[in-house]
Design a protein around this motif. Structure first.
Motif, PDB file in Angstrom:
ATOM      1  N   ALA A 193     -20.538-114.629 -18.557  1.00  0.00           N
ATOM      2  CA  ALA A 193     -21.989-114.429 -18.448  1.00  0.00           C
ATOM      3  C   ALA A 193     -22.648-114.553 -19.825  1.00  0.00           C
ATOM      4  CB  ALA A 193     -22.272-113.057 -17.843  1.00  0.00           C
ATOM      5  N   ARG A 219     -12.895-111.719 -21.166  1.00  0.00           N
ATOM      6  CA  ARG A 219     -12.245-111.920 -19.866  1.00  0.00           C
ATOM      7  C   ARG A 219     -11.158-112.956 -20.062  1.00  0.00           C
ATOM      8  NH1 ARG A 219     -16.460-112.740 -14.896  1.00  0.00           N
ATOM      9  NH2 ARG A 219     -14.569-112.613 -13.646  1.00  0.00           N
ATOM     10  N   ILE A 233      -9.735-111.078 -12.304  1.00  0.00           N
ATOM     11  CA  ILE A 233     -10.238-110.967 -10.922  1.00  0.00           C
ATOM     12  C   ILE A 233     -11.680-111.447 -10.939  1.00  0.00           C
ATOM     13  CG2 ILE A 233     -10.729-109.400  -8.999  1.00  0.00           C
ATOM     14  CD1 ILE A 233      -8.712-107.449 -10.140  1.00  0.00           C
ATOM     15  N   SER A 234     -12.059-112.257  -9.967  1.00  0.00           N
ATOM     16  CA  SER A 234     -13.468-112.645  -9.859  1.00  0.00           C
ATOM     17  C   SER A 234     -13.915-112.490  -8.412  1.00  0.00           C
ATOM     18  CB  SER A 234     -13.685-114.089 -10.322  1.00  0.00           C
ATOM     19  OG  SER A 234     -13.236-114.984  -9.327  1.00  0.00           O
ATOM     20  N   ILE A 269     -17.597-108.263 -23.096  1.00  0.00           N
ATOM     21  CA  ILE A 269     -16.243-107.901 -22.687  1.00  0.00           C
ATOM     22  C   ILE A 269     -15.440-109.182 -22.536  1.00  0.00           C
ATOM     23  CG2 ILE A 269     -14.876-106.738 -20.906  1.00  0.00           C
ATOM     24  CD1 ILE A 269     -17.580-105.533 -19.888  1.00  0.00           C
ATOM     25  N   GLY A 302     -11.862-105.547 -11.446  1.00  0.00           N
ATOM     26  CA  GLY A 302     -12.199-106.085 -12.776  1.00  0.00           C
ATOM     27  C   GLY A 302     -13.467-105.436 -13.296  1.00  0.00           C
ATOM     28  N   HIS A 303     -14.478-105.298 -12.433  1.00  0.00           N
ATOM     29  CA  HIS A 303     -15.727-104.620 -12.826  1.00  0.00           C
ATOM     30  C   HIS A 303     -15.464-103.137 -13.114  1.00  0.00           C
ATOM     31  CE1 HIS A 303     -17.696-107.588  -9.797  1.00  0.00           C
ATOM     32  NE2 HIS A 303     -17.998-108.031 -11.004  1.00  0.00           N
ATOM     33  N   LEU A 345     -21.739-107.232 -20.823  1.00  0.00           N
ATOM     34  CA  LEU A 345     -21.514-108.367 -19.917  1.00  0.00           C
ATOM     35  C   LEU A 345     -20.206-109.047 -20.245  1.00  0.00           C
ATOM     36  CD1 LEU A 345     -24.214-111.093 -20.785  1.00  0.00           C
ATOM     37  CD2 LEU A 345     -23.064-109.615 -22.368  1.00  0.00           C
ATOM     38  N   GLY A 346     -19.625-109.701 -19.262  1.00  0.00           N
ATOM     39  CA  GLY A 346     -18.378-110.423 -19.476  1.00  0.00           C
ATOM     40  C   GLY A 346     -18.634-111.709 -20.258  1.00  0.00           C
ATOM     41  N   HIS A 392     -15.392-105.378  -7.652  1.00  0.00           N
ATOM     42  CA  HIS A 392     -13.919-105.428  -7.625  1.00  0.00           C
ATOM     43  C   HIS A 392     -13.353-104.615  -8.785  1.00  0.00           C
ATOM     44  CE1 HIS A 392     -14.265-108.439 -10.814  1.00  0.00           C
ATOM     45  NE2 HIS A 392     -15.009-109.219 -10.028  1.00  0.00           N
ATOM     46  N   THR A 405     -15.780-114.521  -6.872  1.00  0.00           N
ATOM     47  CA  THR A 405     -15.658-115.843  -6.225  1.00  0.00           C
ATOM     48  C   THR A 405     -14.304-115.969  -5.547  1.00  0.00           C
ATOM     49  OG1 THR A 405     -17.046-116.802  -7.952  1.00  0.00           O
ATOM     50  CG2 THR A 405     -15.726-118.348  -6.663  1.00  0.00           C
ATOM     51  N   GLY A 410     -24.991-107.070 -12.554  1.00  0.00           N
ATOM     52  CA  GLY A 410     -24.235-108.162 -11.944  1.00  0.00           C
ATOM     53  C   GLY A 410     -24.643-108.367 -10.511  1.00  0.00           C
ATOM     54  N   THR A 411     -24.018-109.351  -9.910  1.00  0.00           N
ATOM     55  CA  THR A 411     -24.286-109.594  -8.493  1.00  0.00           C
ATOM     56  C   THR A 411     -23.441-108.638  -7.646  1.00  0.00           C
ATOM     57  OG1 THR A 411     -24.499-111.886  -9.165  1.00  0.00           O
ATOM     58  CG2 THR A 411     -24.600-111.449  -6.830  1.00  0.00           C
TER      59      THR A 411
HETATM   60  P1  ATP Z   1     -18.684-114.359  -9.343  1.00  0.00           P
HETATM   61  O1  ATP Z   1     -17.232-114.803  -9.302  1.00  0.00           O
HETATM   62  O2  ATP Z   1     -19.348-114.285  -7.997  1.00  0.00           O
HETATM   63  O3  ATP Z   1     -19.505-115.086 -10.385  1.00  0.00           O
HETATM   64  P2  ATP Z   1     -17.970-112.014 -10.948  1.00  0.00           P
HETATM   65  O4  ATP Z   1     -16.635-111.542 -10.485  1.00  0.00           O
HETATM   66  O5  ATP Z   1     -18.033-112.747 -12.255  1.00  0.00           O
HETATM   67  O6  ATP Z   1     -18.678-112.824  -9.784  1.00  0.00           O
HETATM   68  P3  ATP Z   1     -20.475-110.625 -11.341  1.00  0.00           P
HETATM   69  O7  ATP Z   1     -21.100-109.699 -10.380  1.00  0.00           O
HETATM   70  O8  ATP Z   1     -21.100-111.937 -11.551  1.00  0.00           O
HETATM   71  O9  ATP Z   1     -18.908-110.760 -10.933  1.00  0.00           O
HETATM   72  O10 ATP Z   1     -20.233-109.906 -12.722  1.00  0.00           O
HETATM   73  C1  ATP Z   1     -20.993-108.856 -13.253  1.00  0.00           C
HETATM   74  C2  ATP Z   1     -20.591-108.673 -14.695  1.00  0.00           C
HETATM   75  O11 ATP Z   1     -19.221-108.236 -14.769  1.00  0.00           O
HETATM   76  C3  ATP Z   1     -20.669-109.977 -15.510  1.00  0.00           C
HETATM   77  O12 ATP Z   1     -21.114-109.654 -16.813  1.00  0.00           O
HETATM   78  C4  ATP Z   1     -19.242-110.467 -15.519  1.00  0.00           C
HETATM   79  O13 ATP Z   1     -18.940-111.264 -16.645  1.00  0.00           O
HETATM   80  C5  ATP Z   1     -18.466-109.142 -15.557  1.00  0.00           C
HETATM   81  N1  ATP Z   1     -17.149-109.269 -14.946  1.00  0.00           N
HETATM   82  C6  ATP Z   1     -16.867-109.771 -13.740  1.00  0.00           C
HETATM   83  N2  ATP Z   1     -15.539-109.731 -13.496  1.00  0.00           N
HETATM   84  C7  ATP Z   1     -14.961-109.200 -14.603  1.00  0.00           C
HETATM   85  C8  ATP Z   1     -13.594-108.927 -14.990  1.00  0.00           C
HETATM   86  N3  ATP Z   1     -12.585-109.229 -14.190  1.00  0.00           N
HETATM   87  N4  ATP Z   1     -13.389-108.378 -16.203  1.00  0.00           N
HETATM   88  C9  ATP Z   1     -14.444-108.113 -17.029  1.00  0.00           C
HETATM   89  N5  ATP Z   1     -15.739-108.346 -16.731  1.00  0.00           N
HETATM   90  C10 ATP Z   1     -16.003-108.891 -15.532  1.00  0.00           C
END
Ligand code: ATP
Length: 208
Positions: free
Chosen positions: A104, A128, A173-174, A126, A12-13, A100-101, A10, A176, A4-5
């Motif tokens: 994605a 979301r 949680i994101s 996964i 959520g990850h 991956l979520g 956070h 963004t 991921g980026t």
């Molecule tokens: P952005 O909002 O900047 O796009 P993001 O919160 O989706 O970021 P990424 O770094 O793009 O975070 O996500 C990495 C991986 O983790 C992706 O596969 C994404 O779908 C997954 N992911 C992100 N947030 C969650 C969450 N709250 N629950 C489950 N999976 C998540």
């Protein structure tokens, strides 16, 4: 692997990573920040700093590893190249999983060499919150005949299958949302680990 980026990492990850590790009984879960994510604009925070935040966030969590391998390659960070390097490390018989979520996952058919991803690893999606939309046609085609319905079925082979998992804790949680909150001076407390929040504030990262 969970790539991921991580701009920034956070809860959520991190909670998803812990639950994935548990649900699939993984030996190890590599969390791998993309140095240059091919399908989105350049993050504001450098890859080194995103890795440092990820390392802080993981702390001493058993089974989770902050993995710097995409920072050591030039050019766009293609997951297929990362999986090749994990295959070399773990061998042909190892069960490799790319997680991956769902957000994605919906774009998976647009990734670099999507067929090759399945030659190298399983894909685990996964769920979301708020991402219940139908699959695009090209993705449905890519997935044909690959879906299994249990971790046991997935783990019977080293690669090539798809499993959708609804993990126990789904967090809306994101990154963004966190960046927007930081940029507008609103609270991010309990959205990311305290140590990560502290460093973001100290170093004035992610628009803090
Ligand atoms: P952005 O909002 O900047 O796009 P993001 O919160 O989706 O970021 P990424 O770094 O793009 O975070 O996500 C990495 C991986 O983790 C992706 O596969 C994404 O779908 C997954 N992911 C992100 N947030 C969650 C969450 N709250 N629950 C489950 N999976 C998540």
């Amino acid at each position: 692997m969970l790539g991921g980026t991580f701009d920034p990492v956070h809860l959520g990850h991190l909670r998803s990573a812990v639950e994935l590790h548990e649900a699939l009984m993984l030996d190890r879960l590599h969390m791998i920040p993309a140095s240059r994510p091919p399908l989105r604009g350049a993050p504001n925070v450098t890859a080194r700093e995103r890795l440092a935040l990820l390392t802080l966030g993981i702390g001493d969590t058993p089974g989770l590893v902050a993995d710097s391998r995409e920072l050591e390659r030039e050019g766009p960070s293609y997951t297929a190249d990362t999986l090749v390097s994990l295959r070399e490390e773990y061998g042909q018989e190892a069960r490799l999983v790319m997680a991956l979520g769902h957000d994605a996952f919906l774009r998976l058919a647009d990734w670099h060499e999507p067929e090759r991803l399945f030659a190298l690893a399983h894909v685990v999606v996964i769920d979301r919150p708020d991402w219940d939309v139908p699959l695009p046609g090209a993705l449905a085609e890519l997935l044909r005949g690959r879906e299994v319905d249990s971790p046991d079925a997935l783990m019977a082979r080293p690669a090539g299958l798809l499993l959708r998992l609804c993990l126990p804790t789904r967090m809306a949680i994101s990154a963004t949302e966190i960046r927007q909150r930081l940029a507008t001076g609103r609270s991010v407390r309990f959205l990311l680990p305290e140590a990560v929040e502290e460093r973001i504030r100290q170093e004035r990262l992610c628009c803090a």
